[in-house]
Structure formats: structure tokens, C-alpha cells
Design a protein around this motif. Structure first.
Motif, mmCIF file in Angstrom:
data_model
loop_
_atom_site.group_PDB
_atom_site.id
_atom_site.type_symbol
_atom_site.label_atom_id
_atom_site.label_comp_id
_atom_site.label_asym_id
_atom_site.label_seq_id
_atom_site.Cartn_x
_atom_site.Cartn_y
_atom_site.Cartn_z
ATOM 1 N N ASN A 61 0.821 -1.206 0.000
ATOM 2 C CA ASN A 61 0.000 0.000 0.000
ATOM 3 C C ASN A 61 0.861 1.265 0.000
ATOM 4 O OD1 ASN A 61 -3.033 -0.337 0.069
ATOM 5 N ND2 ASN A 61 -2.448 -1.861 1.598
ATOM 6 N N ILE A 62 2.031 1.200 0.615
ATOM 7 C CA ILE A 62 2.969 2.326 0.499
ATOM 8 C C ILE A 62 3.380 2.479 -0.962
ATOM 9 C CG2 ILE A 62 5.283 3.128 1.093
ATOM 10 C CD1 ILE A 62 4.946 1.878 3.832
ATOM 11 N N ALA A 115 -3.847 -9.930 16.132
ATOM 12 C CA ALA A 115 -5.129 -9.297 15.820
ATOM 13 C C ALA A 115 -5.008 -7.777 15.894
ATOM 14 C CB ALA A 115 -6.199 -9.799 16.780
ATOM 15 N N LEU A 116 -4.360 -7.282 16.952
ATOM 16 C CA LEU A 116 -4.175 -5.838 17.117
ATOM 17 C C LEU A 116 -3.276 -5.285 16.025
ATOM 18 C CD1 LEU A 116 -4.440 -3.208 18.709
ATOM 19 C CD2 LEU A 116 -2.512 -3.964 20.124
ATOM 20 N N TYR A 117 -2.162 -5.971 15.767
ATOM 21 C CA TYR A 117 -1.199 -5.511 14.765
ATOM 22 C C TYR A 117 -1.858 -5.401 13.390
ATOM 23 C CZ TYR A 117 3.142 -5.446 12.014
ATOM 24 O OH TYR A 117 4.165 -5.105 11.142
ATOM 25 N N ASP A 118 -2.638 -6.413 13.018
ATOM 26 C CA ASP A 118 -3.298 -6.413 11.724
ATOM 27 C C ASP A 118 -4.313 -5.286 11.625
ATOM 28 O OD1 ASP A 118 -4.031 -7.903 9.125
ATOM 29 O OD2 ASP A 118 -5.947 -7.729 10.166
ATOM 30 N N TYR A 124 -3.624 2.001 8.772
ATOM 31 C CA TYR A 124 -2.539 2.743 8.139
ATOM 32 C C TYR A 124 -2.532 2.520 6.631
ATOM 33 C CZ TYR A 124 0.022 4.594 12.181
ATOM 34 O OH TYR A 124 0.401 5.328 13.278
ATOM 35 N N SER A 125 -2.756 1.274 6.211
ATOM 36 C CA SER A 125 -2.745 0.953 4.785
ATOM 37 C C SER A 125 -3.792 1.768 4.029
ATOM 38 C CB SER A 125 -3.000 -0.545 4.574
ATOM 39 O OG SER A 125 -1.927 -1.318 5.066
ATOM 40 N N MET A 129 -3.117 4.756 1.290
ATOM 41 C CA MET A 129 -3.686 4.643 -0.047
ATOM 42 C C MET A 129 -4.480 5.903 -0.414
ATOM 43 S SD MET A 129 -6.568 1.984 -1.423
ATOM 44 C CE MET A 129 -7.819 2.825 -0.420
ATOM 45 N N PHE A 130 -5.346 6.356 0.480
ATOM 46 C CA PHE A 130 -6.138 7.556 0.207
ATOM 47 C C PHE A 130 -5.264 8.798 0.129
ATOM 48 C CE2 PHE A 130 -10.022 5.189 1.516
ATOM 49 C CZ PHE A 130 -10.829 5.539 0.437
#
Length: 260
Positions: A61-62, A115-118, A124-125, A129-130
Motif C-alpha cells: 500500500n505504500i 489481531a491488534l497488529y493487523d 494505516y494501509s 492509499m487515500f
């Protein structure tokens, strides 16, 4: 694995279905996993952990944002190849976003922190992107469309936040259509079809209707119209979830009062 979107199986990497989940969605999910499971097994053999898969999706996404920024800096306003390639990369990033849950389940590598990390990296992803999309549209003077992209970003974040906050208060909140999988697929297809359309009808195509002093459609509309749809319906979805959560919380409070 993400705890706030249906693209994952659940927040603890277990293969459970949400109550009331539509049969067609379950069938579609099973079909997709039948196709991607061989790739998941390959990732596990290569030593990928769920967090590594999540990080890969974020890095992609970056890359999406970089493509949009480079395209925005291009002097050729009619070169929509940047939009097309960015759309393709969005789809690839979305694939990795889906695979991390399968890697966790099939590799027995689930964790609460995963779960939290994802969940955090998914946010952020989408924001990155936006950011790229808004930069591209602003750079090439699609000012109204850049505004809609910003509103779509707000709606996308609020769809996820409303569910997460409601579930933190102890009620389920999964209503609405434009959840993360739908958003990713729509933007990815819009970008890819915009690049393809430009090569077929030309990048400078304009459609005029007699009596209207401005064009009602152009090649770039293949990308900007879906973004406008997102801007409207993500916020409708967030509001719908808010109202559903209100009803559920009021019912919960009444039940608690009766049980005292």
C-alpha cells in the motif's frame, strides 16, 4: 488478524462464521480460500508469519501511494497508466490483507497481538492509499474528486471505528455494505479499468449532452465515480452501524435493568 472487518475469519484467527452471515458470502469466501490456500501453504513453507504477511500488505500500500504521488508529479495529465498500475497493486495488497488470517489459521500461529497488529496496519494501509489518491487528484486539478476522496477516507475509517467501539461496549455491529473488502475491490477495479479505458477510448475522451454546457463524463470518471460512491455509502454505512449500535445498547441496558 483484523478484529474490525469481515475479510478475516475472526479476531482470534479461528474459523468461525458470524451469526446471520449471508449464505452467499460464506460460499464466496470458501471459494476464494479454495483458490488461495495453495499459496498460503507456500507462504508457510517459506517461513512467513501472519504479521509478516500483514506487513507485506502494508508495504504494498505504500507502493500504491508512491505510484499515485509519482503520477501526480507527472506533467502528462492524460497518462492514466499510473492509476491503472496503482489499482493493480491495491488488489495485490488486498490479497495479502486476506491471506494473513489464513496463514495464522493453517499455520496455527494466531495471537492476540497479531489481531491488534493487523487491525492497526489495515488502518494505516487505507490511510496511506487515500493519501496517494488525494495527492494525485489534487496535483492534476481534480479538486472536487479529491474532496470526495477525502470524504471517502473519513467514511472508511468511521465504518471500522464504529464497529470496533460498539463491540468494545459489548454489542455486535456489522451492518452495512461498504466494509473493507468491498472498498478495496471497488477502488482496485476502478483504477485498473480507468487505465484500461484510457487505452481504448483515449485519455481525453469527453461526453457532452446537448443543452448542458459542460461534459458529464470523461475517461477519469471511471476512477472518480466509484470514489464518489464510496464517499456517500461508507458514511451511510457508518451511520447505519451507529443507529444499530444504539438500538442494541438500549436493549442491553433495558435487559440489565430488568435483571437487577
Amino acid at each position: 488478524m483484523e478484529a474490525t472487518e469481515e475479510m478475516k475469519v475472526d479476531s482470534t484467527y479461528k474459523n468461525k462464521k458470524a451469526p446471520g452471515e449471508k449464505a452467499w458470502k460464506v460460499f464466496l469466501q470458501k471459494g476464494i480460500y479454495t483458490i488461495v490456500n495453495p499459496f498460503v501453504r507456500l507462504l508457510i513453507r517459506l517461513g512467513f508469519t501472519p504479521n509478516a504477511v500483514t506487513t507485506t500488505g502494508f508495504i504494498l500500500n505504500i507502493g500504491v501511494a508512491i505510484i499515485f504521488v509519482v503520477g501526480g508529479e507527472s506533467e502528462n495529465r492524460s497518462d492514466f497508466s499510473y492509476v491503472g498500475w496503482a489499482g493493480f497493486l491495491i488488489m495485490m495488497a488486498g490479497l495479502f490483507d486476506m491471506l494473513d488470517g489464513q496463514v495464522a489459521r493453517m499455520g496455527n500461529m494466531g495471537s492476540t497481538f497479531g489481531a491488534l497488529y493487523d487491525s492497526v496496519l489495515d488502518r494505516y494501509s487505507e490511510l496511506v492509499m487515500f493519501l496517494g489518491i488525494c495527492y494525485y487528484l489534487m496535483s492534476h486539478h481534480y479538486f472536487l474528486s479529491s474532496l470526495f476522496a477525502f470524504v471517502a477516507m473519513i467514511g472508511s475509517m468511521m465504518v471500522s471505528y464504529t464497529r470496533a467501539r460498539a463491540e468494545g461496549l459489548g454489542v455486535e455491529c456489522k451492518g452495512g455494505f461498504f466494509q473493507r473488502p468491498e472498498r478495496v475491490v471497488l477502488i482496485a477495479l476502478a483504477g485498473m479499468f480507468c487505465g484500461l479505458t484510457a487505452s481504448i477510448i483515449g485519455p481525453d475522451y469527453r461526453l457532452y449532452i446537448p443543452g448542458i454546457p459542460f461534459h458529464v463524463f470523461e475517461t477519469m470518471s471511471v476512477f472518480t465515480i466509484p470514489i464518489t460512491i464510496l464517499a456517500i455509502f461508507t458514511n451511510i454505512t457508518a451511520f447505519t452501524r451507529l443507529m444499530d449500535a444504539r438500538k442494541a445498547l438500549e436493549l442491553k441496558e433495558r435487559n440489565q435493568a430488568l435483571n437487577r
